[in-house]
Design an enzyme around this catalytic site. Structure first.
Site, short mmCIF file in Angstrom:
data_model
loop_
_atom_site.label_atom_id
_atom_site.label_comp_id
_atom_site.label_asym_id
_atom_site.label_seq_id
_atom_site.Cartn_x
_atom_site.Cartn_y
_atom_site.Cartn_z
N ASP A 1 0.83 -1.20 0.00
CA ASP A 1 0.00 0.00 0.00
C ASP A 1 0.87 1.26 0.00
O ASP A 1 2.09 1.20 0.19
CB ASP A 1 -0.96 0.00 1.21
CG ASP A 1 -0.28 -0.38 2.53
OD1 ASP A 1 0.97 -0.41 2.57
OD2 ASP A 1 -0.99 -0.61 3.51
N ASN B 1 -7.28 -2.49 14.21
CA ASN B 1 -8.70 -2.80 13.96
C ASN B 1 -8.87 -4.02 13.05
O ASN B 1 -9.95 -4.26 12.53
CB ASN B 1 -9.41 -1.57 13.36
CG ASN B 1 -8.83 -1.17 12.00
OD1 ASN B 1 -7.95 -1.85 11.46
ND2 ASN B 1 -9.34 -0.10 11.43
N HIS C 1 -7.16 -4.56 10.17
CA HIS C 1 -6.91 -4.34 8.74
C HIS C 1 -5.62 -5.01 8.29
O HIS C 1 -4.69 -5.22 9.08
CB HIS C 1 -7.00 -2.86 8.34
CG HIS C 1 -5.89 -1.97 8.75
ND1 HIS C 1 -6.08 -0.72 9.28
CD2 HIS C 1 -4.54 -2.13 8.70
CE1 HIS C 1 -4.92 -0.15 9.51
NE2 HIS C 1 -3.96 -0.99 9.18
C1 GLP Z 1 -0.50 0.55 8.62
C2 GLP Z 1 -0.15 -0.33 7.42
C3 GLP Z 1 -0.39 -1.79 7.69
C4 GLP Z 1 0.22 -2.18 9.02
C5 GLP Z 1 -0.44 -1.37 10.11
C6 GLP Z 1 0.00 -1.75 11.52
O1 GLP Z 1 -1.84 0.85 8.69
N1 GLP Z 1 -0.90 0.04 6.25
O2 GLP Z 1 0.16 -2.56 6.63
O3 GLP Z 1 0.05 -3.56 9.26
O4 GLP Z 1 -0.11 -0.01 9.87
O5 GLP Z 1 1.11 -1.03 11.88
P1 GLP Z 1 2.02 -1.35 13.15
O6 GLP Z 1 2.86 -2.51 12.73
O7 GLP Z 1 2.82 -0.10 13.33
O8 GLP Z 1 1.10 -1.65 14.27
#
Ligand code: GLP
Length: 241
Positions: free
Chosen positions: A67, A136, A138
């Site tokens: 992304d 959440n 995702h």
């Molecule tokens: C962002 C990215 C995701 C990632 C998420 C969690 O939203 N688009 O791909 O998994 O953050 O991030 P973290 O690993 O900092 O909790």
């Protein structure tokens, strides 16, 4: 689905890097799907170490990232292209021309998303997709919603994601409100999936996503249907399962 429980963030990062190393060793010209967020940083540190130790080479690897924020340039230090250069690409022998991130500067969302699907298709699909886990549920930026969106698309980020990601920006106003992300089918078509989740704040989501019903309101839950998915957890993220 395989669940690997490890003791700590460092152990989870090493396990995850080992799985990626195995992919590169068995298929040096593989297509790696890569992820951003704070969780995979340790995985990338281990991959850089393995490269420096002479255990792996990225020379023939192609990569596609999950992304990118819409509107951020590659030079913006909060863009996911910048993140990848900073944490992995500039430290290993990958050919930068073989690395792909959705084009955040393409204002035409349809074009940006169709172009990205075409890139993945031309590469012959993804051999191993690395994923983090949003608080959440995702994956990529596939936010909880009423139905799974299949292909790469432009997404309106939820308020909770904007708030979660604001820790990286000077103020909440600077956090982009939209992003381009691979869709659920794009991710599910990867031949292998490796998801890493660490920390207490992911424990409830891990339980829902991998031990609860498969639902678009917890997008990661679809991975229960993937034929080759490994979930790597540290003790905190695994504490409720
Ligand atoms: C962002 C990215 C995701 C990632 C998420 C969690 O939203 N688009 O791909 O998994 O953050 O991030 P973290 O690993 O900092 O909790």
């Amino acid at each position: 689905m395989r669940i690997i429980k490890t003791e700590s963030y460092d152990a989870a990062s090493r396990a995850c890097a080992n799985l990626i190393m195995a992919q590169i060793v068995t298929k040096p010209d593989c297509v790696l799907g890569l992820a951003t967020g704070s969780t995979p940083i340790g995985t990338y540190e281990n991959l850089v170490r393995m490269y420096k130790d002479g255990d792996i080479s990225f020379a023939a690897v192609n990569s596609v990232n999950l992304d990118e924020y819409k509107g951020l340039s590659p030079e913006n230090d909060q863009s996911y292209r910048y993140f990848m250069n900073d944490h992995l690409f500039s430290h290993v022998d990958i050919d930068i021309k073989k690395t792909n991130v959705p084009n955040g500067l393409e204002p035409d969302a349809n074009k940006a998303c169709e172009d990205y699907e075409e890139i993945i298709k031309k590469l012959g699909g993804i051999d191993l997709q690395l994923l983090g886990l949003g608080p959440n549920g995702h994956i990529g930026f596939n936010e909880p919603c009423d139905e799974f969106v299949k292909k790469t698309h432009c997404v309106d980020l939820t308020q909770s994601t904007i708030e979660a990601n604001s820790r990286f920006f000077a103020s909440m106003d600077e956090v982009p409100k939209q992003a381009y992300t691979m869709g659920i089918q794009t991710i599910m078509n990867a031949r292998k999936v490796v998801l890493i989740a660490t920390g207490k704040n992911k424990a409830e989501t891990v339980k829902k996503a991998f031990f609860g019903p498969i639902t678009p309101s917890v997008p990661a839950s679809i991975l229960q249907l993937h034929p080759d998915c490994t979930v790597v957890l540290d003790a905190d993220a695994a504490s409720l399962v």
